[in-house]
Every structure is written in C-alpha cells, then in structure tokens.
Design a protein around this motif. Sequence first.
Motif, PDB file in Angstrom:
ATOM      1  N   LEU A   1      24.217  57.587  49.033  1.00  0.00           N
ATOM      2  CA  LEU A   1      23.456  58.599  49.770  1.00  0.00           C
ATOM      3  C   LEU A   1      23.145  59.810  48.894  1.00  0.00           C
ATOM      4  O   LEU A   1      22.014  60.311  48.872  1.00  0.00           O
ATOM      5  N   LEU A   2      24.146  60.283  48.156  1.00  0.00           N
ATOM      6  CA  LEU A   2      23.937  61.450  47.307  1.00  0.00           C
ATOM      7  C   LEU A   2      22.985  61.140  46.157  1.00  0.00           C
ATOM      8  O   LEU A   2      22.182  61.997  45.756  1.00  0.00           O
ATOM      9  N   THR A   3      23.063  59.937  45.612  1.00  0.00           N
ATOM     10  CA  THR A   3      22.137  59.559  44.542  1.00  0.00           C
ATOM     11  C   THR A   3      20.710  59.523  45.043  1.00  0.00           C
ATOM     12  O   THR A   3      19.796  60.053  44.395  1.00  0.00           O
ATOM     13  N   ARG A   4      20.502  58.916  46.199  1.00  0.00           N
ATOM     14  CA  ARG A   4      19.143  58.866  46.759  1.00  0.00           C
ATOM     15  C   ARG A   4      18.643  60.260  47.111  1.00  0.00           C
ATOM     16  O   ARG A   4      17.464  60.581  46.902  1.00  0.00           O
ATOM     17  N   ALA A   5      19.527  61.112  47.628  1.00  0.00           N
ATOM     18  CA  ALA A   5      19.129  62.470  47.987  1.00  0.00           C
ATOM     19  C   ALA A   5      18.754  63.286  46.761  1.00  0.00           C
ATOM     20  O   ALA A   5      17.923  64.203  46.841  1.00  0.00           O
TER      21      ALA A   5
ATOM     22  N   ILE B   1      33.758  53.903  52.083  1.00  0.00           N
ATOM     23  CA  ILE B   1      33.220  55.248  52.320  1.00  0.00           C
ATOM     24  C   ILE B   1      32.683  55.872  51.026  1.00  0.00           C
ATOM     25  O   ILE B   1      31.522  56.323  50.992  1.00  0.00           O
ATOM     26  N   PRO B   2      33.473  55.955  49.933  1.00  0.00           N
ATOM     27  CA  PRO B   2      32.907  56.562  48.713  1.00  0.00           C
ATOM     28  C   PRO B   2      31.720  55.784  48.153  1.00  0.00           C
ATOM     29  O   PRO B   2      30.827  56.384  47.549  1.00  0.00           O
TER      30      PRO B   2
ATOM     31  N   ILE C   1      27.915  60.928  39.800  1.00  0.00           N
ATOM     32  CA  ILE C   1      28.258  61.226  41.195  1.00  0.00           C
ATOM     33  C   ILE C   1      29.394  60.320  41.662  1.00  0.00           C
ATOM     34  O   ILE C   1      30.338  60.766  42.322  1.00  0.00           O
ATOM     35  N   GLY C   2      29.311  59.031  41.289  1.00  0.00           N
ATOM     36  CA  GLY C   2      30.370  58.104  41.687  1.00  0.00           C
ATOM     37  C   GLY C   2      31.716  58.486  41.107  1.00  0.00           C
ATOM     38  O   GLY C   2      32.746  58.406  41.791  1.00  0.00           O
TER      39      GLY C   2
ATOM     40  N   SER D   1      20.850  55.507  37.009  1.00  0.00           N
ATOM     41  CA  SER D   1      22.217  55.057  36.765  1.00  0.00           C
ATOM     42  C   SER D   1      23.089  56.200  36.259  1.00  0.00           C
ATOM     43  O   SER D   1      24.298  56.219  36.522  1.00  0.00           O
ATOM     44  N   THR D   2      22.497  57.171  35.538  1.00  0.00           N
ATOM     45  CA  THR D   2      23.262  58.347  35.114  1.00  0.00           C
ATOM     46  C   THR D   2      23.788  59.096  36.327  1.00  0.00           C
ATOM     47  O   THR D   2      24.970  59.467  36.391  1.00  0.00           O
TER      48      THR D   2
END
Length: 440
Positions: A330-334, A323-324, A349-350, A343-344
């Motif tokens: 998803l959040l990176t692409r958004a 899930i994470p 975000i990760g 990568s930053t």
Amino acid sequence: MWLLPVFSGLCGIAIRVFYRFEVQGPSPPRSGPLLLVANHPNSLVDPALVTAAANRPVRFLAKAPLFTHPLVGWLVRGSGAIPVYRRSDDPTLTSRNQEMFAAAFAALSEGAAIGIFPEGLSHSHPSLADLRTGSARIALGFATRSAEPLEVVPTGLVLRDKGRFRSDALVVHGEPVEWADLESRGEEDVEAVQELTRRLGEALQEVTINLESWEDQPLVEGAQSIWAAEVEPDGDEEDRLARIQVSASILRHVRRDPDPQSLALAREVTTHCRRLQRLGMEPGDLGARVDLRSALRWTANRVVWLGPPATLLALSGFLLYLIPYHVTGLLTRASKPPATQRSTYQILIGALIYTLWIVLVAVGVGTWLGFGWGALTFVLLPAIGIVGLWIRERWRGYWDDMRRFFLIRSRFDLVRQLQERQRDLAVKLDRLAQGWKGDA
C-alpha cells in the motif's frame, strides 16, 4: 561511512529476500583496489546487487542530489558513496567533479572497491545506453598515481521482472578488462579514455542481454528455452544467458538483413510458445517423465515438505507477515515511484515496515510472557519468515509439477505432437545458430 562495514551483509540479506538471486562468473578479488563497472537497470537496487555479488564492501559513485534525498540520503552517505555532480542536476557544480576523482583515487589507494554505472542513469531500455567516460578516467588516473594494479571487472545485472517480489535476479561477473597497454597514458589522454570506454562497453555487452525492443523478449527467451530443452538439456544459468545473447544477436542480424526462412522460423517459435503458454507449460515441460515409477519417486522425495512441521512453518510465516506485506504494498503504491525505482521503494519501505513489525511483535510477547520470550521471538521471527517463504515457493513448484503430470497424462496425443514440433524447431534453431557463428 558508518554503514560501509556491514553494508555488504545487509545488501545480501535484502536482495536474497526480495529476489531469487544468483551470481555467475569468476569472483572478483576480495581485497585490493577494484573497479566494478555495471549496467544500471534498477535505480538504487543496483548498488545492492553489485555489493551482494562482490561479497565485500563497495563504495559507489552516486549523483549528488541523492545525498540530501529525504528517503535515501542517510543510506547513501552512510554507505560511503562518492558524489558526482552532473550537468543535468546543476550545471554550476560540475567543476566539483575534481573532488569526485580525487576521492575515488584516494579510496582505491586504500584498497577499496569502487562501483560505477557508466551509463550515467538508471533506465528501462532493452539494451545498454552509451557509456560515459568517467570509469575509464578513474582507472587511467589511478594507474598514473599508483604502482598497485587495478582490476576492472564488468558486472552484468540481468533481471527477469525487476519490480516483482521473488523474481529472478542474476549478476554476471566477466573476466577483467585488458587495459595494460593504456595504463601509462593518464586520464587526460582523450584517445586512451575513448579506447578504454570502448573496451568497457564490449565487456558489458558480453555479460548483459541487449534487445532492440522489449517486444523481442518473448521470442528470444522462447528460442533459448526450446534450444535448452532439446539441444542442451543439462546447461546451467550461465549457458542460458549465452543462448539468449546468441538468440538476440541472430534476431538483430535477421532484422537488418531479412531472410525469409529465418523470419518464418521466428513466427513458428512464437506460435509454438504461445500454444504452450495457453496450456500453462514451457518447452522444458514436454520432456517430463510421467510414468508411475517417476511419480512415486517424485512423491517420496517431496513428502517431507508436505508434512505437518513444514506446513506449520509455511502457514506461520504467511500469517505472521500478512499485515506488513500488505502495508508495504500500500505504501509503495501510494508513493507512486517511477518504474525504474519501484523495487527500490519496495525494499526500503519493506525493510522499515518489517523491522518495525518484528520489534512490535517481540515487545508484545515480552510484555505478555517476559523478556526472555520477547528476545526469543525477536530472533525467531525472521527465521520463520524466510523458511516459510522457502517452503511456500517449493509448494508452488510442486503444484506446477502435479498439474503438468496430469495434463501430459490426459492429453498425450497433443503433447506428442508438440514434442515433435519442438524437436523440429530445435534442429532449425541449432542449424541457424551454427550457420550464424560460422558467418560471424
């Protein structure tokens, strides 16, 4: 600078999780004033790479707008970065760079390590950009203000695919730059600043890969792989970097002074590597042993990582973080970050999403089974994730080994032809390299 004491350790963890990380070259001193001068291919990940490789706290020069950035401002301020006021950001603030130099001199006087990216901006170009003079001015200015010696260490960041999770990241430390003959001349001496900047550029060239275009990368890496497989099969990662640098230099020389034989060899190398790629192989795979004894020895050495305990850890790590992992993607692409910052965003975000996930799962377990079990879950979850990732990567390597074994066994005549062709190419490449070194 509340984050600075633990910043090196946090960078080491983050970088080793996201990349397959390796450090080459002499280790920089662990104490005393130090100036680390690095190329800048990967935005805010670059300070983390330099810090993780230095294995000591490092304070970086960072552009002033980052200090108020809503996503990373807290990180930049907390890690003890020193603001740089660039004309491209706000021309009315460039006079404040005297504060930057004063802060750098003070930090070095206290025995700190300063990291600087003299290209001035992060970029995705295949070679170094022109260096700015700030790093030379800091070194020369400190030398006239302090009797303590300052080592200036070139640091090369070599990234195979900087935006991809678990790609290769190599940090190469070069030998300290020789500049004792310039130390007494000060940062106002234009000729001394230019000369030290030139030396820094040459030193960085020696620890980085510089191509004329990214289209050259498959050819250069293919040539070094053939060279490594047939001429220097026992070479390490440092030898690989040296071979790539030589290959890139030869290619630049051939482009400027076209030689029909060399151009023909380049085409032959490209064709050979494409044939191997269609088979899912690399130059080093052609020499693999596929006799029964080797296969049995290979199986015996790896059976422990294919057994129930290892399988349980691998699958647990995969399922626990499924899930994470997808939420981070998803959040990176958004966020639609620029290529140099992808990568930053992924790492920042990760780090947030995975930490929240671990806390959430630990709280859930603690609520269900009690505080002790929740605390144990909080400790074990990261270990399970890292060990599971390590095992799954070994599995992918084992699968590649098995597929190669059966391919070579089933298409022996084709593989033998490719081996003969590769040996011939290696002889030509080695002859070209030796001749080029003699002319250089």
